[in-house]
Design a protein around this motif. Structure first.
Motif, PDB file in Angstrom:
ATOM      1  N   PHE A  31     -34.769  28.185  48.443  1.00  0.00           N
ATOM      2  CA  PHE A  31     -34.089  29.457  48.242  1.00  0.00           C
ATOM      3  C   PHE A  31     -33.899  29.720  46.755  1.00  0.00           C
ATOM      4  N   LYS A  32     -33.754  30.986  46.440  1.00  0.00           N
ATOM      5  CA  LYS A  32     -33.410  31.405  45.082  1.00  0.00           C
ATOM      6  C   LYS A  32     -32.174  32.288  45.150  1.00  0.00           C
ATOM      7  N   LEU A  33     -31.191  31.984  44.321  1.00  0.00           N
ATOM      8  CA  LEU A  33     -29.968  32.787  44.269  1.00  0.00           C
ATOM      9  C   LEU A  33     -30.261  34.095  43.530  1.00  0.00           C
ATOM     10  N   THR A  34     -30.013  35.226  44.187  1.00  0.00           N
ATOM     11  CA  THR A  34     -30.302  36.517  43.567  1.00  0.00           C
ATOM     12  C   THR A  34     -29.058  37.285  43.168  1.00  0.00           C
ATOM     13  N   SER A  35     -27.955  37.103  43.898  1.00  0.00           N
ATOM     14  CA  SER A  35     -26.714  37.821  43.585  1.00  0.00           C
ATOM     15  C   SER A  35     -25.522  36.990  44.025  1.00  0.00           C
ATOM     16  N   MET A  36     -24.434  37.086  43.273  1.00  0.00           N
ATOM     17  CA  MET A  36     -23.180  36.456  43.677  1.00  0.00           C
ATOM     18  C   MET A  36     -22.009  37.258  43.139  1.00  0.00           C
ATOM     19  N   VAL A  37     -21.021  37.484  43.992  1.00  0.00           N
ATOM     20  CA  VAL A  37     -19.795  38.184  43.591  1.00  0.00           C
ATOM     21  C   VAL A  37     -18.606  37.389  44.116  1.00  0.00           C
ATOM     22  N   ARG A  38     -17.684  37.059  43.217  1.00  0.00           N
ATOM     23  CA  ARG A  38     -16.478  36.331  43.582  1.00  0.00           C
ATOM     24  C   ARG A  38     -15.263  37.245  43.447  1.00  0.00           C
ATOM     25  N   THR A  39     -14.442  37.247  44.488  1.00  0.00           N
ATOM     26  CA  THR A  39     -13.247  38.087  44.503  1.00  0.00           C
ATOM     27  C   THR A  39     -12.015  37.225  44.754  1.00  0.00           C
ATOM     28  N   HIS A  40     -10.994  37.389  43.919  1.00  0.00           N
ATOM     29  CA  HIS A  40      -9.735  36.649  44.079  1.00  0.00           C
ATOM     30  C   HIS A  40      -8.596  37.646  44.281  1.00  0.00           C
ATOM     31  N   PHE A  41      -7.941  37.557  45.442  1.00  0.00           N
ATOM     32  CA  PHE A  41      -6.891  38.503  45.819  1.00  0.00           C
ATOM     33  C   PHE A  41      -5.512  37.835  45.740  1.00  0.00           C
ATOM     34  N   GLY A  42      -5.409  36.802  44.897  1.00  0.00           N
ATOM     35  CA  GLY A  42      -4.173  36.032  44.817  1.00  0.00           C
ATOM     36  C   GLY A  42      -3.003  36.755  44.195  1.00  0.00           C
ATOM     37  N   SER A  43      -3.236  37.897  43.544  1.00  0.00           N
ATOM     38  CA  SER A  43      -2.130  38.659  42.972  1.00  0.00           C
ATOM     39  C   SER A  43      -1.257  39.293  44.045  1.00  0.00           C
ATOM     40  N   ASN A  44      -1.788  39.381  45.273  1.00  0.00           N
ATOM     41  CA  ASN A  44      -1.030  39.909  46.399  1.00  0.00           C
ATOM     42  C   ASN A  44      -0.265  38.764  47.057  1.00  0.00           C
TER      43      ASN A  44
END
Length: 462
Positions: A238-251
């Motif tokens: 496999f080849k990694l093409t996209s990655m998005v990390r989201t952190h909702f810890g402020s809630n």
């Protein structure tokens, strides 16, 4: 006018993104997965319903109501009869685990997966430049990463990272760390080891929100081998093409919906609250708003702008708009969903408008291996491979959630046809089974019979 402006912005973003992708060096900024190896163990570690009942009955803090709650949860969890438990729980030492128990549990998973990974890939431990280990609930000294380096006598200039407290989506965090390191270190090899320490974290109290983790989490893990060396492109899976990390810890609600703490009696455990589903949905929304424009073709981006505009005007949940107004399969071919539980799988499926075929890998992984925390995604990917679903050029959308609260998603491109039966080799022909109904339902149907409410826990134990 606002709608046409949105379309124009989406179009402009798409053009700029493609230009940046072509001319700003992303062609050489690659992350290839050469191989991965999931953990499995011997039959004496299996935790079927009968064994689970025996473990539950050992907890003297429980009354009949707690017992009924646990058994009802087991039945509805979607977990089958062949998942694996930590050795100290099988041996009845869940209430007083030792440090040796904890480290032996990690050694078993680490060295099984790494020995097989090195043998399968032909890459020597001494060739590894970067090592990332993620185990959320155990932090030893020296670190677990150091433990691996010592065992395999890895080179002295290896870049080692030990991640803790990152939850079920930690493996994608570890891979993102590898990807960032690849920008500095050229033609490097990296290992990611993802698992969880369950033995010393078995909850022995009686709070229902904390007992859930005992029903869902099981032993498992995975080791993965990566490189940014273009010479290995033809060997990559496999080849990694996209990655998005989201952190909702402020809630605050999101932060507290998955949290380790002690109950009123001093028993340490992992609390899962009813607000988890809402936190997951909100984090997922934020993540998709960034990720979808990166993976969908232009005509779908225009549709995305229309859906977002229309649904935001009507003040409806944008995820419903995604599911009903977008064809995600124009950008991805397979959906690798974290097998965190039946509710998680159902929720993602409904939100994105997925079919039972799309959800099958996650459901079957939950049934066969349970929720193996950060290692779970790779069992799902292994199911797809064992079923010969993954063909060259296909795109796999990985979706993971974790304490914090986090939502980390990525997309992989399949580099060649893959069809290794891997960790599923002994059972893939049995999946999907004719039914996922737990046999406990028939054998212990009395648990829901209110006419037997006079029973005491002592009567059940006899």
């Amino acid at each position: 006018m606002e709608f046409f402006m949105a379309i124009y912005i989406v179009f402009l973003f798409h053009v700029l993104f493609q230009l940046c992708k072509r001319f700003l060096g992303q062609k050489n900024d690659c992350c290839y997965m050469l191989n991965y190896e999931c953990y499995t163990t011997t039959d004496d570690r299996k935790l079927d319903t009968e064994s689970s009942c025996r473990v539950v009955l050992r907890n003297k803090n429980l009354g009949l109501e707690e017992y009924k709650f646990l058994l009802q949860t087991m039945v509805s969890s979607g977990i089958g009869e062949e998942t694996y438990s930590p050795k100290n729980v099988i041996l009845g030492r869940e209430e007083n685990p030792s440090l040796i128990d904890s480290l032996e549990e990690m050694d078993d998973i680490f060295f099984y997966t790494l020995d097989n990974l090195f043998a399968k890939s032909g890459i020597s431990p001494q060739d590894i430049d970067i090592l990332v280990v993620n185990v959320s609930l155990l932090s030893s000294v020296p670190s677990l990463a150091a433990r691996i380096i010592n065992r395999y006598e890895m080179k002295s200039d290896i870049k080692a990272f030990n991640l803790s407290g990152m939850g079920c989506s930690a493996s994608l965090i570890a891979i993102d760390l590898v990807r960032q390191q690849f920008k500095i270190h050229k033609k490097a090899f990296a290992i990611v080891v993802s698992t969880e320490s369950l033995g010393p974290n078995w909850y022995c109290g009686k709070e229902k929100s904390m007992m859930l983790s005992n029903c869902l989490f099981r032993s498992g893990g995975c080791s993965m081998l990566f490189t940014n060396n273009p010479d290995f492109k033809n060997r990559a899976l496999f080849k990694l093409t996209s990655m998005v990390r989201t952190h909702f810890g402020s809630n605050d609600d999101a932060y507290q919906c998955c949290i380790q703490l002690e109950d009123n009696q001093g028993y340490r455990g992992f609390r899962l609250t009813k607000k988890l589903t809402k936190a997951a949905a909100q984090a997922f929304i934020i993540n998709l708003r960034v990720l979808l424009p990166k993976i969908l073709p232009l005509w779908e981006l225009i549709q995305y702008a229309f859906v977002f505009y229309r649904w935001s005007k009507e003040k409806k949940p944008i995820l419903e708009g995604v599911g009903s107004g977008l064809n995600l399969k124009s950008g991805v071919d397979h959906f690798c969903i974290h097998p965190g539980g039946r509710a998680v799988i159902d929720g993602v499926g409904k939100s994105l408008g997925l079919t039972e075929y799309d959800l099958e890998p996650a459901r079957m992984t939950l049934h066969r291996f349970g929720n193996t925390s950060a290692g779970g995604l790779w069992y799902v990917l292994g199911y797809m491979e064992a079923k010969k679903r993954l063909k060259k050029g296909d795109r796999v959308f990985m979706i993971s959630f974790g304490a914090g609260f986090k939502c980390n998603n990525c997309v992989w491109q399949v580099m060649r046809d893959v069809e290794d039966a891997n960790v599923w080799k002994d059972c893939i022909d049995k999946y999907p089974p004719e039914t996922l109904v737990n046999p406990f339902t028939e054998k212990y149907g009395w648990i829901n019979d209110e006419r037997l409410s006079f029973l005491r826990i002592e009567d059940i134990q006899r």
